[in-house]
Design an enzyme around this catalytic site. Structure first.
Site, mmCIF file in Angstrom:
data_model
loop_
_atom_site.group_PDB
_atom_site.id
_atom_site.type_symbol
_atom_site.label_atom_id
_atom_site.label_comp_id
_atom_site.label_asym_id
_atom_site.label_seq_id
_atom_site.Cartn_x
_atom_site.Cartn_y
_atom_site.Cartn_z
ATOM 1 N N CYS A 97 0.726 -1.102 -0.013
ATOM 2 C CA CYS A 97 0.045 -0.109 -0.061
ATOM 3 C C CYS A 97 0.900 1.258 -0.036
ATOM 4 C CB CYS A 97 -1.099 -0.037 1.250
ATOM 5 S SG CYS A 97 -2.173 1.311 0.850
ATOM 6 N N HIS A 175 -3.874 -4.088 0.811
ATOM 7 C CA HIS A 175 -3.142 -4.708 2.059
ATOM 8 C C HIS A 175 -3.194 -5.950 2.397
ATOM 9 C CE1 HIS A 175 -2.332 -0.683 4.082
ATOM 10 N NE2 HIS A 175 -3.531 -0.142 3.383
ATOM 11 N N GLU A 177 -1.725 -7.802 4.292
ATOM 12 C CA GLU A 177 -1.265 -8.116 5.427
ATOM 13 C C GLU A 177 -2.768 -7.893 6.636
ATOM 14 O OE1 GLU A 177 -0.799 -3.601 5.599
ATOM 15 O OE2 GLU A 177 -0.861 -5.342 4.149
#
Length: 247
Positions: A97, A175, A177
């Protein structure tokens, strides 16, 4: 390998991306840019690690703009220089990102405000699903990057470019994660108001993330695996600034 996660704030743990590196036997380290007590005055001075101290670098997300030299330039400009030097030295970089935006800017692209932002899960269009699957991937960004001139764009949607490769760098706009524990932190740090402003219900968005957690973890692990298999190996990369990539 020694893997460095550059965490720009106190509410962005490395999540399943870092956990996968650990599962693969790598040594994971974190570097916090803006301390929690400086979150409201984030233009801090930072000394980044030496280039070459780590085998892989993963710059992560941030609530600030990758273009905002005026308000966070004290650390933003040095970080751009650090990441460019890492890339040019051949250190593999996985930008997530804001981290992907940083890599786009560091490699000659640009970053600016997007005409419309993205918050929540969305599908993207990928030219190479074995490298970047269509998703869904979690999005939370107000800016977008222009792919560097020597990079290969891998994925996009109708709002923004979503992934590119240049040499041993992979930058993504989404994202990977993100799991529900992280989203809980974001919502508590002011994100709930942003979600409401976007016309969404924060409670439902968080429940969606909880339901999505198993698949989010699987997608994150698969992304790390393919990054290690196809982006990291030096023998398939002609040079750090080559116009073509390992894909």
């Amino acid at each position: 390998m020694r893997v460095l996660f550059i965490q720009h704030d106190h509410v962005s743990p490395y999540g399943p991306v870092g956990e996968r590196f650990i599962e693969l036997g790598h040594e994971v380290h974190t570097f916090r840019v803006v301390p929690e007590e400086k979150f409201s005055t984030p233009n801090v001075h930072v000394e980044f690690p030496q280039v070459g101290d780590f085998d892989i670098v993963v710059p992560m997300g941030a609530p600030w703009g990758a273009w905002d030299d005026e308000n966070v330039g004290n650390w933003l400009l040095p970080e751009l220089a650090y990441l460019k030097a890492c890339h040019n030295s051949g250190t593999p970089v996985l930008g997530l990102c804001f981290g992907g935006q940083l890599m786009a800017r560091a490699l000659g692209g640009s970053v600016g405000r997007a005409p419309s932002h993205e918050i929540g899960y969305s599908y993207i269009y990928s030219d190479d699903e074995s490298l970047i699957p269509h998703g869904p991937w979690f999005q939370w960004h107000y800016d977008r990057f222009v792919v560097p001139p020597l990079a290969t764009e891998i994925a996009r949607n109708s709002r923004a470019s979503q992934a590119f490769v240049q040499g041993r760098t992979l930058g993504v706009q989404f994202h990977p994660e993100l799991v529900s524990d992280m989203l809980t932190l974001w919502l508590a740090e002011g994100g709930s108001a942003e979600v409401v402003k976007d016309g969404q219900d924060p409670t439902i968005l968080l429940e969606h993330a909880r339901r999505e957690d198993p698949e989010s973890r699987r997608r994150a692990a698969a992304l790390v695996d393919v990054f290690m298999q196809r982006i990291v190996p030096a023998d398939v990369i002609p040079s750090p600034d080559a116009a073509t990539s390992a894909v």
